[in-house]
Every structure is written in structure tokens, then in C-alpha cells.
Scaffold this active site. Sequence first.
Site, short mmCIF file in Angstrom:
data_model
loop_
_atom_site.label_atom_id
_atom_site.label_comp_id
_atom_site.label_asym_id
_atom_site.label_seq_id
_atom_site.Cartn_x
_atom_site.Cartn_y
_atom_site.Cartn_z
N ARG A 206 0.82 -1.19 0.10
CA ARG A 206 -0.09 0.04 -0.14
C ARG A 206 0.99 1.44 -0.03
O ARG A 206 0.71 2.32 -0.63
CB ARG A 206 -0.86 -0.11 1.13
CG ARG A 206 -2.15 -1.01 1.11
CD ARG A 206 -2.91 -0.72 2.37
NE ARG A 206 -2.60 -1.60 3.55
CZ ARG A 206 -2.92 -2.88 3.81
NH1 ARG A 206 -3.58 -3.44 3.02
NH2 ARG A 206 -2.57 -3.47 4.89
N PHE A 225 -10.50 -5.92 -6.56
CA PHE A 225 -10.32 -6.69 -5.24
C PHE A 225 -10.09 -5.65 -4.30
O PHE A 225 -9.16 -6.08 -3.55
CB PHE A 225 -9.50 -7.84 -5.53
CG PHE A 225 -9.81 -8.65 -6.82
CD1 PHE A 225 -10.81 -9.89 -6.84
CD2 PHE A 225 -9.07 -8.70 -7.89
CE1 PHE A 225 -10.98 -10.54 -7.95
CE2 PHE A 225 -9.14 -9.32 -8.98
CZ PHE A 225 -9.90 -10.33 -9.30
N ASP A 247 -15.10 -4.36 -5.79
CA ASP A 247 -15.30 -5.67 -5.01
C ASP A 247 -16.64 -6.42 -5.05
O ASP A 247 -17.53 -5.62 -5.24
CB ASP A 247 -14.80 -5.55 -3.80
CG ASP A 247 -14.34 -6.66 -2.80
OD1 ASP A 247 -13.19 -6.57 -2.58
OD2 ASP A 247 -15.14 -7.14 -2.32
N SER A 248 -16.59 -7.75 -4.68
CA SER A 248 -17.80 -8.28 -4.82
C SER A 248 -18.51 -8.42 -3.53
O SER A 248 -19.58 -9.08 -3.31
CB SER A 248 -17.83 -9.72 -5.38
OG SER A 248 -16.77 -10.39 -4.49
N ASP A 297 -5.40 -7.54 -6.63
CA ASP A 297 -4.91 -8.21 -5.72
C ASP A 297 -6.24 -9.21 -5.18
O ASP A 297 -6.85 -9.05 -4.45
CB ASP A 297 -4.71 -7.11 -4.33
CG ASP A 297 -4.38 -8.04 -3.39
OD1 ASP A 297 -3.78 -9.17 -3.11
OD2 ASP A 297 -4.63 -7.42 -2.20
N CYS A 337 -1.40 -14.03 -3.84
CA CYS A 337 -1.44 -14.61 -2.60
C CYS A 337 -1.50 -16.40 -2.34
O CYS A 337 -1.88 -16.69 -1.26
CB CYS A 337 -2.34 -13.94 -1.57
SG CYS A 337 -4.13 -14.16 -1.89
N1 SAH Z 1 -6.35 -5.45 -1.58
C1 SAH Z 1 -7.10 -5.72 -0.46
C2 SAH Z 1 -7.26 -7.25 -0.13
C3 SAH Z 1 -7.95 -7.96 -1.29
S1 SAH Z 1 -8.77 -9.61 -0.70
C4 SAH Z 1 -6.19 -4.94 0.61
O1 SAH Z 1 -5.12 -4.33 0.72
O2 SAH Z 1 -6.79 -4.87 1.79
C5 SAH Z 1 -9.56 -10.07 -2.06
C6 SAH Z 1 -11.15 -9.37 -2.29
O3 SAH Z 1 -11.60 -9.78 -3.31
C7 SAH Z 1 -12.07 -9.66 -1.16
O4 SAH Z 1 -12.41 -8.38 -0.51
C8 SAH Z 1 -13.24 -10.16 -2.02
O5 SAH Z 1 -14.54 -9.83 -1.45
C9 SAH Z 1 -12.98 -9.73 -3.32
N2 SAH Z 1 -13.61 -10.83 -4.45
C10 SAH Z 1 -13.24 -12.12 -4.49
N3 SAH Z 1 -13.83 -12.47 -5.66
C11 SAH Z 1 -13.99 -11.41 -6.26
C12 SAH Z 1 -14.44 -11.10 -7.76
N4 SAH Z 1 -14.68 -12.21 -8.70
N5 SAH Z 1 -14.91 -9.90 -8.18
C13 SAH Z 1 -14.84 -8.89 -7.32
N6 SAH Z 1 -14.25 -8.91 -5.80
C14 SAH Z 1 -13.91 -10.33 -5.49
#
Ligand code: SAH
Length: 394
Positions: A206, A225, A247-248, A297, A337
Amino acid sequence: MKIIRLKPGKERSLQRRHPWVFDGAVARGGGDAGETVRVESHEGQFLAWGAFSPNSRIRVRAWSFDEAQRIDAAFFSDTLARAIALRTRLGIQSNGIRLVHGESDGLPGLIVDRYGDTLVAQFTACGVERWKAVIADALIGLTGCPRLYERSDTSSRKLEGLPEATGWLRGSGETAFELQEHGWRLGLDIAHGHKTGYYLDQRDSRLALYEYTKRLGFAQVLNCFSYTGGFSVAALAGGAGHVTSIDSSGPALEQARANLLLNGLNPAQASFMDADVNTSLRQFVAEGRTFDAIVLDPPKFAPTAAHAERAARAYKDLNRQAFKLLTPGGVLFTFSCSGGIGVELFHKIVASAGLDAGVDGAILQRLGGACDHPMTINFPEGEYLKGLVVMKKA
Ligand code: SAH
């Protein structure tokens, strides 16, 4: 004392101090869930003390490679004290810090994060489950924190034959918390957030996005994400013109919105999409939209190497779409990850996504988990988080 005898030739991995014994390596012997067992080579030579997991493919997780070591309350207290002392020395400027990172700290299956004066722990294997009360007391004693919340609701518990368990283990109180990192305020909830409440492992990344934004002045940033918008806050704080967060999870986006306001950032410079990233990227490509920086991410696509091939296709597709959306000179911050995808494979996936998209990229930097999530040289699976900063050549 129960003895686990390995098959001939199967002693090598423990001799190299890799802490796992797979079911296929065991010739005979067993124990109860989490019971301490003595692991021996086929010839009867001592290899390790470990915790037995009757239902898991990882049949034993090693506690110690020292025959003289007793696995008792003092062992856990000493091992925890070493893990905590390391974090104290690291002097991380945040009130959210990982104190115990499983195998890397010699405690397979145990994760402990500290949020202010509240500890949050995950017990993901039979061994630490059996020693839970001892570990909880030691943690309270060593840190002086009055509260410990359990977040043992990970899917890996199923593989161990353990039910989910959540709630206060010691003390009680509020579960909402305000994380402070890099001078930003990020609201989270230890009971309802992902993992123990937050992705502390992405702290340095970040900051990297913030710094690149300051240097390169991104007008349009896309945060895919986004979860609760940590990268979105970083980009806007760094001077980005506009950030789109996808995000979903609706509740995560609500928190993301709140986090922008907490930091005095302008909501008019942000948009939030409760949507599937794959669909949204394709839609943006079709609409001819472009971005100066994109963060990818995604969640863990390959928990183990067995899922690597399918996961590789998914990563490649995401990265290909992202490359298409970048302006010339734009920068992709792409992460995986997945423990099952190594650094080299991830590099290859991103390179081949670039080729497919007709993009020539310059890798500006490699990123990884923050230093309170250390890796151990004899446990490559610990290097789960990897990232690349790739500039699309103009
Ligand atoms: N970048 C964030 C962490 C991401 S974790 C940080 O630094 O805090 C992954 C995220 O992807 C989760 O919030 C989850 O809700 C979302 N997610 C999972 N599959 C998804 C999809 N197909 N489309 C959109 N979001 C998704």
C-alpha cells in the site's frame, strides 16, 4: 509416547527442517488429534517432535527437531516470546501487527495478529487446537493485552476435521477497530472482517502504491479486489485524480467509503463498484476505458500446488485484461497470494499475459508480504504473497 515411523527415504524433508510430514510418508504409527508424537526414520532415528493430525494429508507438523526438547507449556511460552520479541525489534509503525506467522515462527497452524490491545488468533491445525488454552494464557501474559478473539473460521480447519470456532477466548470488548498505518486511518472489524480483520500483509505494498502515485501522478486508478479500500486510500493520499474500487462484497465497499472519509479524502474522486472484477474488466475494455494505474489483488486462487494450473489461467486472464486497460506509461500493481504459485511462475504468468495483450512491460519492482509475515528458508510454502510493479512501455 506415540511413535510415527516413516517409510524408507522419507526422512529427508524433516532432516532439511521442512516442518510437514505427509500421509504418504508414514509407514506406521498414529495418535489422537493434536497429540505430540515422536517421528522416526525407517531405521528408528529421531527426526522431530510433532503434532499428529489424523484427518489431514499433512499428518504431522513438527514442533521441534531437538530430541531433548519437551513439548509443554514452557515450550509454547518460549516460542511465542521469541516471535513477539522479533516484532518488537522490527519496530513497525502501525497499531496492527502480525505477532505469530505459523510455520515461520515455529508454530504450525497458529496465526496471531495484534490490533491495539486486542489479540486475534487463528488455530488452523490439530496441534495448536489441542494447546489452545496454554497458548491463549501465554499470549495474554506475554503481551499484556487484556483480550483475545478467536477467528478459527478458515477453510483449512475442515481439512483437519475441526469445526469452525469464533468468539472471545479471553476478555471481551468492542470488535470494531481503527488501524493506523502510514499515517492513514483504516476502520475494520475483527469479528466480521476477512482473515483476522485486515490484510496486514499488504502494508508495504500500500505504501509502494502511495509512493508511485506521488512520483508518477496517476490521474485514473483502478483498484480491483479492493476489499475495504486500503489501496484506494493510498492512491488518493498520494494525489491520484480518481480511484475506482471494485469488490464483490457490499459491506467491504461500505467500509471503503467510510475509510476515505476517515482520512479526509474527497468522495467525489472515488467510485465504488459492487461487481465481479472479471466481468468489469471486459466491460471496460469493450468501452475503451483506460487507467494510469491498476491494482490487481485477487483472493487465493491456488491454495496448494495442485490448483496451480487452473489458477495460472485465471491470473493470466486478469492480467491480460488489465494490461489492455493501461495507458502507455501506466503501471500495473499485480499480486498473487497463492501458496501454490511460486515467484517464478507468477512472473511467467504476468509476462505471458503481457505478450498476449501486445504489451511490453518494464518490471519496476518486486513486492512481497510485510516483514512481520516472515518466510523461513526451509519452508518455501511460506512465500505465499508476491507482487510485481510493471510499467507498460510507451
Ligand atoms: N487489496 C485488499 C485485499 C483484497 S482481498 C487489501 O489490501 O486490503 C480479495 C478481495 O476480493 C475480497 O475483498 C473479496 O471480497 C474480493 N473478491 C473475490 N472474488 C471477487 C470477484 N470475482 N470480483 C470482485 N471481487 C472479488
